[in-house]
Each structure stands twice: as structure tokens, then as C-alpha cells.
Design a protein around this motif. Structure first.
Motif, mmCIF file in Angstrom:
data_model
loop_
_atom_site.group_PDB
_atom_site.id
_atom_site.type_symbol
_atom_site.label_atom_id
_atom_site.label_comp_id
_atom_site.label_asym_id
_atom_site.label_seq_id
_atom_site.Cartn_x
_atom_site.Cartn_y
_atom_site.Cartn_z
ATOM 1 N N GLY A 118 4.042 8.009 -7.505
ATOM 2 C CA GLY A 118 3.435 6.902 -8.235
ATOM 3 C C GLY A 118 4.032 5.550 -7.911
ATOM 4 O O GLY A 118 3.674 4.543 -8.527
ATOM 5 N N ALA A 119 4.948 5.518 -6.924
ATOM 6 C CA ALA A 119 5.679 4.279 -6.647
ATOM 7 C C ALA A 119 5.345 3.673 -5.297
ATOM 8 O O ALA A 119 6.001 2.724 -4.869
ATOM 9 C CB ALA A 119 7.192 4.547 -6.722
ATOM 10 N N GLY A 120 4.325 4.189 -4.622
ATOM 11 C CA GLY A 120 4.006 3.711 -3.278
ATOM 12 C C GLY A 120 3.666 2.245 -3.203
ATOM 13 O O GLY A 120 3.917 1.604 -2.178
ATOM 14 N N GLY A 121 3.113 1.685 -4.270
ATOM 15 C CA GLY A 121 2.712 0.288 -4.247
ATOM 16 C C GLY A 121 3.801 -0.682 -4.673
ATOM 17 O O GLY A 121 3.592 -1.899 -4.666
ATOM 18 N N LYS A 122 4.959 -0.178 -5.036
ATOM 19 C CA LYS A 122 6.051 -1.048 -5.493
ATOM 20 C C LYS A 122 6.902 -1.509 -4.316
ATOM 21 O O LYS A 122 7.097 -0.787 -3.338
ATOM 22 C CB LYS A 122 6.938 -0.314 -6.501
ATOM 23 N N ARG A 123 7.451 -2.728 -4.454
ATOM 24 C CA ARG A 123 8.366 -3.250 -3.446
ATOM 25 C C ARG A 123 9.805 -2.883 -3.831
ATOM 26 O O ARG A 123 10.077 -2.576 -4.992
ATOM 27 C CB ARG A 123 8.185 -4.751 -3.292
ATOM 28 N N PRO A 124 10.729 -2.922 -2.855
ATOM 29 C CA PRO A 124 12.098 -2.462 -3.110
ATOM 30 C C PRO A 124 12.767 -3.071 -4.335
ATOM 31 O O PRO A 124 13.486 -2.376 -5.062
ATOM 32 C CB PRO A 124 12.828 -2.855 -1.824
ATOM 33 N N GLU A 149 -4.014 8.465 9.232
ATOM 34 C CA GLU A 149 -3.057 9.561 9.285
ATOM 35 C C GLU A 149 -1.695 9.139 8.749
ATOM 36 O O GLU A 149 -1.045 9.892 8.029
ATOM 37 C CB GLU A 149 -2.912 10.081 10.713
ATOM 38 N N ARG A 150 -1.251 7.939 9.074
ATOM 39 C CA ARG A 150 0.062 7.525 8.585
ATOM 40 C C ARG A 150 0.055 7.279 7.077
ATOM 41 O O ARG A 150 1.064 7.509 6.406
ATOM 42 C CB ARG A 150 0.590 6.324 9.359
ATOM 43 N N ARG A 151 -1.088 6.817 6.537
ATOM 44 C CA ARG A 151 -1.181 6.663 5.081
ATOM 45 C C ARG A 151 -1.116 8.019 4.391
ATOM 46 O O ARG A 151 -0.460 8.179 3.358
ATOM 47 C CB ARG A 151 -2.463 5.930 4.712
ATOM 48 N N GLU A 152 -1.785 8.988 4.980
ATOM 49 C CA GLU A 152 -1.770 10.337 4.420
ATOM 50 C C GLU A 152 -0.372 10.940 4.478
ATOM 51 O O GLU A 152 0.111 11.511 3.498
ATOM 52 C CB GLU A 152 -2.747 11.228 5.185
ATOM 53 N N LYS A 153 0.296 10.786 5.626
ATOM 54 C CA LYS A 153 1.640 11.347 5.777
ATOM 55 C C LYS A 153 2.640 10.628 4.880
ATOM 56 O O LYS A 153 3.537 11.259 4.311
ATOM 57 C CB LYS A 153 2.077 11.287 7.243
ATOM 58 N N ALA A 154 2.528 9.306 4.757
ATOM 59 C CA ALA A 154 3.429 8.553 3.882
ATOM 60 C C ALA A 154 3.268 9.002 2.440
ATOM 61 O O ALA A 154 4.253 9.166 1.707
ATOM 62 C CB ALA A 154 3.167 7.052 4.013
ATOM 63 N N ALA A 155 2.023 9.220 2.014
ATOM 64 C CA ALA A 155 1.769 9.696 0.650
ATOM 65 C C ALA A 155 2.376 11.083 0.439
ATOM 66 O O ALA A 155 2.971 11.359 -0.607
ATOM 67 C CB ALA A 155 0.264 9.726 0.382
ATOM 68 N N GLU A 156 2.259 11.953 1.449
ATOM 69 C CA GLU A 156 2.839 13.292 1.359
ATOM 70 C C GLU A 156 4.366 13.221 1.230
ATOM 71 O O GLU A 156 4.966 13.950 0.431
ATOM 72 C CB GLU A 156 2.472 14.107 2.601
ATOM 73 N N LEU A 157 4.980 12.337 2.013
ATOM 74 C CA LEU A 157 6.437 12.237 1.997
ATOM 75 C C LEU A 157 6.945 11.614 0.696
ATOM 76 O O LEU A 157 7.978 12.028 0.162
ATOM 77 C CB LEU A 157 6.920 11.426 3.206
ATOM 78 N N LEU A 158 6.238 10.624 0.178
ATOM 79 C CA LEU A 158 6.625 10.045 -1.112
ATOM 80 C C LEU A 158 6.480 11.074 -2.229
ATOM 81 O O LEU A 158 7.300 11.127 -3.146
ATOM 82 C CB LEU A 158 5.787 8.808 -1.416
ATOM 83 N N ASP A 159 5.461 11.903 -2.136
ATOM 84 C CA ASP A 159 5.296 12.986 -3.105
ATOM 85 C C ASP A 159 6.433 13.995 -2.959
ATOM 86 O O ASP A 159 6.936 14.518 -3.957
ATOM 87 C CB ASP A 159 3.945 13.663 -2.896
ATOM 88 N N LEU A 160 6.849 14.248 -1.718
ATOM 89 C CA LEU A 160 7.941 15.189 -1.467
ATOM 90 C C LEU A 160 9.233 14.739 -2.129
ATOM 91 O O LEU A 160 9.996 15.553 -2.660
ATOM 92 C CB LEU A 160 8.154 15.347 0.046
ATOM 93 N N VAL A 161 9.497 13.413 -2.131
ATOM 94 C CA VAL A 161 10.716 12.901 -2.760
ATOM 95 C C VAL A 161 10.467 12.465 -4.202
ATOM 96 O O VAL A 161 11.264 11.745 -4.798
ATOM 97 C CB VAL A 161 11.328 11.734 -1.939
ATOM 98 N N ARG A 162 9.313 12.880 -4.750
ATOM 99 C CA ARG A 162 8.953 12.646 -6.148
ATOM 100 C C ARG A 162 8.819 11.168 -6.491
ATOM 101 O O ARG A 162 9.305 10.691 -7.511
ATOM 102 C CB ARG A 162 9.964 13.335 -7.071
ATOM 103 N N LEU A 163 8.136 10.459 -5.598
ATOM 104 C CA LEU A 163 7.826 9.041 -5.828
ATOM 105 C C LEU A 163 6.339 8.796 -5.616
ATOM 106 O O LEU A 163 5.938 7.723 -5.155
ATOM 107 C CB LEU A 163 8.637 8.163 -4.862
#
Length: 263
Positions: free
Chosen positions: A133-139, A117-131
Motif C-alpha cells: 500500500g506504500a508504492g505511491g509514497k516518497r521516501p 512488466e516493470r510496474r507489475e514486478k515492482a508491485a510484486e516485490l513491494l507486496d513481498l516486503v509487505r509494502l
């Protein structure tokens, strides 16, 4: 003094997201005491975007810390009708060893969400802020603006609770775009408005930039110089002429600063 914070799911009344009644904050004791805030009354309605404006040192960040529960008022009462608020600061403060997705997942893990569930929600939120494709990148692999987008997604994640109502959320933002260049700041202001409109989150946004306050806020609240007190409010900001309102608020801010300098 009283600070009322929710435990578990909030008994949301729908009247206000947060209310401050006669809030006072003093640092130090006796002859060395400094009054940062004095008698602040302020409400934020559910789903409202309120910009808190004032000169440097007027107590804006102190007020935000009190609402966040990071400090306690010396007097007065703070009542929250939301889940525990999330805070977004000027620095992204991401965990450098975690990917963008894992940074967003962290508050979800602490809130008790399962792995899937947290992976799904994190993906949704990254998509919301238009990122998306960047989930696998470090800061260190992200630009300053992208890091702030991750920080925004993480802050939104922190407002979520298992079984909670997403509309019972409060986001506290302490000059989150101040360290960015003008172009990136302009882009992220637009992105924040888009995210705000799509989530229904209540927002209390601290700034000293009048133009930023007028662009973002549904309501603008002006604090006096120290000790901070609410001296003026402007409602229905999006309906006003932006240039005229910016000039009007700037005039009042200058008056506040000059009165403090002459004291």
C-alpha cells in the motif's frame, strides 16, 4: 589477479553462486601499502545464506565490494555463476524524488524491462516486503524501517534480468539494519528470512553482530582482524542451539580481537 563476471545470462553450473580463491586486496603502494584481505577462500552455494562476521576494519565490506565488482582484487580470483549481484547498504539511499514503486522500478528499467512488466514486478516485490500500500509514497513519507524494505525490494529487482532465472541471483548486504532501532531491526531480520525463503536468492550478509549472524545465517564465516582471512566457519547454523552457538562464536571473535590488539 582475475575477476570473472557474467555477461548477459549466466552459464549457471549449480555448483556455487560465488567462489573466492586466494583473494588478496591491498590499498596503497610500497611502504604505505595496507593489506585489507589476504588469501581469502570462500564459496557461497546457490540459495545459501552466508553471514560474514568480524570486527570493525577486518575487511568485510572490502570483500563485499570485490564480489559486487565495485573494486578489483590485487590477487586471486572471484568467480560468479549468477547474474550481476545487487548490493544493499546500511543506508537505504533511495531517490528522494521518486515514489517507492518508481525506486523499485529503476533497476528494472536499466535491465531492459518494458513499462508494464516493470510496474507489475515492482508491485510484486513491494507486496513481498509487505509494502503493497506504500508504492505511491516518497521516501520522506516512510519510516526508516519502511525505507529499508523498499531498498530490499529494489535490491531484489536489481538481481532480475530479462529472460533470466530468478534463482541465479545473488544479494550482497552490508550491515543493512545497523542504523535501525532494536525493535525495527528485529522485525526486519524476520522479514528478510521470510523473503529469503520465498525467493531462493543466494545471500552474502556482512555483520559484526554475532546474534544477528546466528539468527540469519545458514552458515557463519569468521574473518580475522586485518588483514582479513577466514579463520573459522560454522555450518548448519539453524540446527544448532542458538544460545550455545552465539556464546561459542563470541568467544572466537573476542580471541580474534584480542590477538590483533596484542600484535
Amino acid at each position: 589477479m582475475t575477476t570473472t563476471l557474467p555477461t548477459g545470462r549466466s552459464s549457471f553450473t549449480g555448483a556455487t553462486a560465488v567462489r573466492l580463491d586466494g583473494v588478496r586486496k591491498t590499498f596503497g603502494t610500497a611502504g604505505r601499502a595496507v593489506v585489507a584481505l589476504d588469501g581469502v577462500d570462500l564459496t557461497v552455494a546457490p540459495g545459501e545464506f552466508v553471514c560474514l562476521l568480524g570486527a570493525s576494519g577486518c575487511g568485510k565490506s572490502t570483500l563485499l565490494n570485490l564480489v559486487a565488482g565495485l573494486d578489483a582484487p590485487s590477487a586471486g580470483e572471484i568467480t560468479l555463476n549468477t547474474s550481476r549481484p545487487a548490493v544493499m547498504f546500511q543506508e537505504a539511499a533511495l531517490m528522494p524524488w521518486l515514489t517507492a514503486a518508481r525506486n523499485v522500478e529503476l533497476p528494472l528499467r536499466l535491465a531492459g524491462f518494458g513499462r508494464a512488466e516493470r510496474r507489475e514486478k515492482a508491485a510484486e516485490l513491494l507486496d513481498l516486503v509487505r509494502l503493497n500500500g506504500a508504492g505511491g509514497k516518497r521516501p520522506h513519507e516512510l519510516s526508516g524501517g519502511m525505507r529499508q524494505r523498499v531498498a530490499l525490494a529494489r535490491a531484489l529487482a536489481a538481481t532480475l534480468r530479462v529472460g533470466g532465472d530468478p534463482e541465479q541471483s545473488l544479494l550482497l548486504m552490508d550491515e543493512p539494519f545497523a542504523a535501525l532501532d532494536a525493535i525495527t531491526r528485529d522485525v526486519l531480520q524476520g522479514e528478510l528470512l521470510r523473503v529469503y525463503r520465498s525467493t531462493g536468492t543466494s545471500v552474502l550478509f556482512v555483520t559484526h553482530d554475532v546474534r544477528e549472524a546466528v539468527r540469519l545465517g545458514r552458515r557463519v564465516v569468521l574473518l580475522s582482524s586485518r588483514p582479513g582471512r577466514v579463520v573459522r566457519e560454522w555450518a548448519d547454523v539453524p540446527l544448532a542451539d542458538a544460545a550455545e552457538l552465539t556464546e561459542e562464536i563470541t568467544g572466537h571473535l573476542r580471541e580474534v580481537i584480542s590477538t590483533h590488539a596484542a600484535a
